[in-house]
Design a protein around this motif. Structure first.
Motif, PDB file in Angstrom:
ATOM      1  N   UNK A 217      -5.392  -5.590   7.398  1.00 34.00           N
ATOM      2  CA  UNK A 217      -4.597  -6.110   6.289  1.00 34.00           C
ATOM      3  C   UNK A 217      -3.529  -5.141   5.786  1.00 34.00           C
ATOM      4  N   UNK A 218      -3.666  -3.859   6.120  1.00 31.41           N
ATOM      5  CA  UNK A 218      -2.678  -2.903   5.619  1.00 31.41           C
ATOM      6  C   UNK A 218      -1.990  -2.163   6.762  1.00 31.41           C
TER       7      UNK A 218
ATOM      8  N   UNK B 268      -3.597   3.403  -1.376  1.00 30.83           N
ATOM      9  CA  UNK B 268      -4.339   3.387  -2.636  1.00 30.83           C
ATOM     10  C   UNK B 268      -4.936   2.015  -2.929  1.00 30.83           C
ATOM     11  N   UNK B 269      -4.200   0.962  -2.572  1.00 27.84           N
ATOM     12  CA  UNK B 269      -4.723  -0.389  -2.786  1.00 27.84           C
ATOM     13  C   UNK B 269      -6.038  -0.539  -2.028  1.00 27.84           C
TER      14      UNK B 269
ATOM     15  N   UNK C  98      -0.091  -4.757   9.467  1.00 24.87           N
ATOM     16  CA  UNK C  98       1.125  -5.398   8.948  1.00 24.87           C
ATOM     17  C   UNK C  98       2.230  -4.388   8.652  1.00 24.87           C
ATOM     18  N   UNK C  99       1.833  -3.197   8.127  1.00 25.37           N
ATOM     19  CA  UNK C  99       2.877  -2.221   7.813  1.00 25.37           C
ATOM     20  C   UNK C  99       3.543  -1.690   9.076  1.00 25.37           C
TER      21      UNK C  99
ATOM     22  N   UNK D 228       2.352  -1.758  -6.540  1.00 27.33           N
ATOM     23  CA  UNK D 228       1.539  -1.618  -5.327  1.00 27.33           C
ATOM     24  C   UNK D 228       0.976  -2.955  -4.830  1.00 27.33           C
TER      25      UNK D 228
ATOM     26  N   UNK E 135     -10.940  -3.917   7.410  1.00 25.64           N
ATOM     27  CA  UNK E 135     -10.027  -4.684   6.566  1.00 25.64           C
ATOM     28  C   UNK E 135      -8.737  -3.900   6.325  1.00 25.64           C
TER      29      UNK E 135
ATOM     30  N   UNK F 120       9.567  -7.600   6.466  1.00 25.66           N
ATOM     31  CA  UNK F 120       9.329  -8.166   5.148  1.00 25.66           C
ATOM     32  C   UNK F 120      10.138  -7.373   4.148  1.00 25.66           C
ATOM     33  N   UNK F 121      10.499  -8.046   3.071  1.00 21.07           N
ATOM     34  CA  UNK F 121      11.208  -7.315   2.015  1.00 21.07           C
ATOM     35  C   UNK F 121      10.178  -6.651   1.113  1.00 21.07           C
ATOM     36  N   UNK F 122      10.377  -5.396   0.839  1.00 23.22           N
ATOM     37  CA  UNK F 122       9.397  -4.647   0.030  1.00 23.22           C
ATOM     38  C   UNK F 122       9.380  -5.164  -1.399  1.00 23.22           C
TER      39      UNK F 122
ATOM     40  N   UNK G 172       3.648  -7.901   2.576  1.00 27.27           N
ATOM     41  CA  UNK G 172       3.571  -8.910   3.640  1.00 27.27           C
ATOM     42  C   UNK G 172       2.677 -10.083   3.250  1.00 27.27           C
TER      43      UNK G 172
ATOM     44  N   UNK H 120       0.988   4.274  -1.726  1.00 27.50           N
ATOM     45  CA  UNK H 120       0.731   3.105  -2.575  1.00 27.50           C
ATOM     46  C   UNK H 120      -0.141   2.078  -1.868  1.00 27.50           C
ATOM     47  N   UNK H 121       0.202   1.812  -0.625  1.00 22.33           N
ATOM     48  CA  UNK H 121      -0.565   0.808   0.129  1.00 22.33           C
ATOM     49  C   UNK H 121      -1.966   1.327   0.426  1.00 22.33           C
TER      50      UNK H 121
END
Lengths: 261, 296
Positions: free
Chosen positions: A178-179, A163-164, A182-183, B116, A174, A259-261, B120, A160-161
Motif C-alpha cells: 500500500x505504500x 510515518x503513516x 505505489x510510491x 500525510x 501492507x 499521481x498528483x501529490x 495514490x 511522511x508516508x
C-alpha cells in the motif's frame, strides 16, 4: 473561435509535416549528390512497398518483414521480461537496505556502462546458440536502468508516508503493497521505459552478429550484403517506428500510474 | 476525594514496580492518560550531540486537551514524538494508558503537520486502509461502516472518491482528522494540525475538532503542538509554554479555566480570556512595539 481551436489542434501535425519536408529535402539532396548511390525518397518508397508485401509470409527460405519484426520483438520480450523480473525485486531490496545498496551499487556501476554487445560473446560461450546469446544480451542490458530506478524510488519514499505506516500499525506486507509499491511504481516504470528503449536498440546490433530471423539480420544480410541501400533505409524507418511505439506504450503506463501529490 | 487520590497513587506505584501486570486490558481506576517523566531527547549530528528537550515531566489526565506552544525549533514536536513513539527518548520514560511507550501504537491517533495522506488512494481508501491495518477484531463490513461514519462526521462523504491532490488544504486536514478518529484512539496527537491553513478555515476547523471531541463524550485526550496563541486558548484546558531550544524545558503551564462549550465570538470578550491571552503573549513574545527593538 471554433475555427481557431481546430487550427491549434492541427498545429503539431503541421510542424511534423515541416520536419518531414526538411528531412526529405536533405535526403533528396544527398541522393542527388551521391548520384542515387543513396536512393531518393521515391525510390525508397517503391522498395518499402515491396518489402511490406506479404508481411507475415513464413516459408522456410522467404520470411515476410512482419515475421522478422515479430521474431525480434519476441527476443526483446523474453530478454526484457526475464531481466525486469530480476531487476525489480533486486531494485526493491537495494532501495530498502542501505547495506545491500552499498554491496550491489558498485557492481551495478561497473557493469552498467559496458556496451551490451560485449556480453554477446559471453552469451555465445554460455549457450552455444547465437539467438539465445542475443536474448542474453537483452536480458543483461534490461537489468541496469530498471534496477537503478527502482532502488531510487524505494529509497526515496518520503518520511511522511513511512510515518503513516508506522503510526497506524501497518504490517510489513501492507506497507509493501500500500505504500512502497505505489510510491515507487512511477520510478519502476521509468526504469522499464529506459530498459525497453535500450533493448530495442541493442537487438538490431545483436541480430547483425547472431544472424537468424530478425530486423537486425535483415539490415545486414538483405540490405548491406544484398546491395540494397533502400532496404537498409526501410529497415531503419521500421525500427524507428516500432521503437517509438514501444516508448509510447511505457509512457502511457507511466501517465496512468503517476499521481498528483 | 482523598481515597481517589490515594488509589491513584497506589496504582501508579504498582505500575512502576510491576509493569508485567500492567496491560491496557486491565481497567484502571485512575484517570491519568499520559505520564511523561524526566524526558531528555538528544540527537547525534555531524556537529556533535544536540539536545532538543531536557528533563521534561508532564502528566495529562484522560479527556484533557493540552497544547504545547513555543517558538520554532523549541522541541515541541520532539516532545510530541516521544508520546507517539516516533522519537526514542535518550532518558526518561513516557507512559501512555499506564503502558511504557516503546513504539507507535494505534491507541494514539496522529494528525501530522502536512496531512500525510497517501496520494495514490482516494479519500475513502486513505481511511479504509488505516482502519483495516489498525483494527483487527472487526469484519470488513464493520470497517466500512466506520469509514463512512467518520467521513460523514467531517462532511466529506460526497468527496470520498477524490484523490488527496484534488482537495483543498482544509479538506485534506479534515480527512487526516477523520483518519485519526476512525481508529478510535484514546489519545489524539495533533502536530501543528492547522498550521498550513488560512485563518478563516482554521477557525472553522477549531470548532469542528471540538465538536468531534464532544460527540465522543470528551473522552479522548488531545495533545496539540501549535504556535498560535488564540488557537491554544480556544481549544485547550492547559497550555504548556516551552523555552527556546536547544535543551528546551517547560517554561510555564497556564491553566485555561474557561467553561465549555466555548464560543469563538463570545470568548474573546471574556476578561479571563484576555488575561490568559496577555499572559501567554508575555511568556512568548518580548517585543510589542518598535520601541522594543534596540536601534542600531
Amino acid at each position: 473561435m471554433k475555427n481557431s481551436i481546430s487550427l491549434k489542434s492541427l498545429l503539431p501535425a503541421f510542424y511534423f509535416a515541416i520536419g518531414i519536408a526538411i528531412v526529405g529535402g536533405i535526403w533528396e539532396l544527398i541522393a542527388h549528390l551521391t548520384k542515387n548511390e543513396i536512393p531518393n525518397p521515391s525510390m525508397t518508397w517503391i522498395t518499402f512497398k515491396e518489402v511490406i508485401q506479404q508481411p507475415m509470409q513464413d516459408d522456410p527460405d522467404i520470411k515476410g518483414i512482419g515475421t522478422k519484426l515479430l521474431s525480434s520483438l519476441k527476443r526483446v520480450g523474453i530478454g526484457f521480461g526475464i531481466g525486469s523480473l530480476i531487476a525489480i525485486p533486486l531494485g526493491i531490496i537495494m532501495g530498502s537496505s542501505k547495506t545491500i545498496m552499498a554491496i550491489l551499487n558498485p557492481i551495478v556501476q561497473i557493469l552498467r556502462p559496458v556496451s551490451p554487445l560485449a556480453w554477446f560473446p559471453l552469451g555465445l560461450a554460455m549457450f552455444k546458440d547465437s539467438p539465445a546469446a542475443s536474448v542474453f544480451m537483452i536480458f543483461i542490458c534490461s537489468l541496469w536502468p530498471t534496477m537503478i530506478n527502482t532502488s531510487f524510488g524505494v529509497s526515496a519514499i518520503p518520511q511522511d508516508h513511512k510515518n503513516v505506516g508506522k503510526a497506524f500499525g501497518f504490517s510489513k506486507w501492507k506497507y509493501f503493497i500500500k505504500i512502497m509499491l505505489p510510491y515507487s511504481l512511477p520510478h519502476i516504470l521509468t526504469g522499464l521505459r529506459l530498459s525497453i528503449g535500450i533493448a530495442w536498440m541493442v537487438i538490431v546490433a545483436g541480430e547483425m552478429l547472431s544472424g537468424g530471423i530478425g530486423l537486425g539480420y535483415f539490415v545486414w544480410e538483405e540490405g548491406f550484403n544484398g546491395g540494397s541501400v533502400a532496404k537498409i533505409i526501410v529497415a531503419i524507418i521500421i525500427i524507428g517506428l516500432v521503437g517509438l511505439i514501444l516508448d509510447k506504450i511505457f509512457m502511457q503506463l507511466q501517465k496512468k500510474f503517476s499521481y498528483a501529490a | 476525594m482523598n481515597t481517589a487520590i490515594l488509589t491513584e497513587e497506589i496504582v501508579k506505584t504498582a505500575a512502576e514496580t510491576v509493569p508485567i501486570f500492567n496491560t491496557n486490558k486491565v481497567e484502571q481506576p485512575t484517570k491519568t492518560s499520559i505520564d511523561i517523566k524526566n524526558i531528555t531527547v538528544s540527537f547525534k549530528t555531524p556537529q556533535g550531540i544536540y539536545t532538543a528537550v531536557k528533563d521534561i515531566s508532564l502528566t495529562v489526565k484522560k479527556g484533557e486537551i493540552v497544547s504545547l506552544i513555543g517558538h520554532s525549533g523549541c522541541g515541541k514536536s520532539t516532545l510530541m514524538g516521544t508520546i507517539s513513539g516516533m522519537v526514542k527518548p535518550s532518558n526518561g520514560s513516557v507512559m501512555v494508558n499506564h503502558t511504557l511507550v516503546t513504539k507507535p501504537g494505534t491507541d494514539r491517533g496522529i494528525v501530522f503537520q502536512n496531512y500525510s495522506l497517501l496520494p495514490w488512494f482516494s479519500v475513502y481508501k486513505n481511511i479504509y486502509e488505516v482502519v483495516d491495518a489498525a483494527i483487527k477484531n472487526k469484519t470488513s463490513k464493520e470497517k466500512k461502516e466506520l469509514v463512512e461514519k467518520n467521513l460523514k462526521m467531517v462532511n466529506l462523504w460526497e468527496h470520498k472518491d477524490k484523490l488527496p491532490g484534488q482537495l483543498s488544504g482544509g479538506m485534506k486536514q479534515r480527512v487526516a482528522i477523520a483518519r485519526a478518529f476512525a481508529i478510535n484512539p484514546s489519545i489524539l496527537l495533533l502536530d501543528e494540525p492547522f498550521g498550513a491553513l488560512d485563518a478563516l478555515t482554521k477557525s472553522t476547523m477549531h470548532v469542528e475538532l471540538l465538536k468531534l471531541w464532544n460527540l465522543d463524550n470528551r473522552e479522548k485526550t488531545i495533545i496539540m503542538v501549535t504556535h498560535d496563541i488564540e488557537e491554544a486558548i480556544f481549544l485547550s484546558d492547559r497550555v504548556v509554554v516551552m523555552n527556546n531550544g536547544p535543551a528546551a524545558t517547560i517554561k510555564e503551564i497556564v491553566d485555561i479555566p474557561l467553561t465549555r462549550p466555548r464560543n469563538k465570538k463570545d470568548i474573546i470578550h471574556d476578561p479571563a480570556y484576555m488575561l490568559i491571552h496577555d499572559k501567554l503573549l508575555n511568556l512568548l513574545i518580548d517585543k510589542f512595539s518598535i520601541d522594543d527593538i534596540p536601534s542600531l
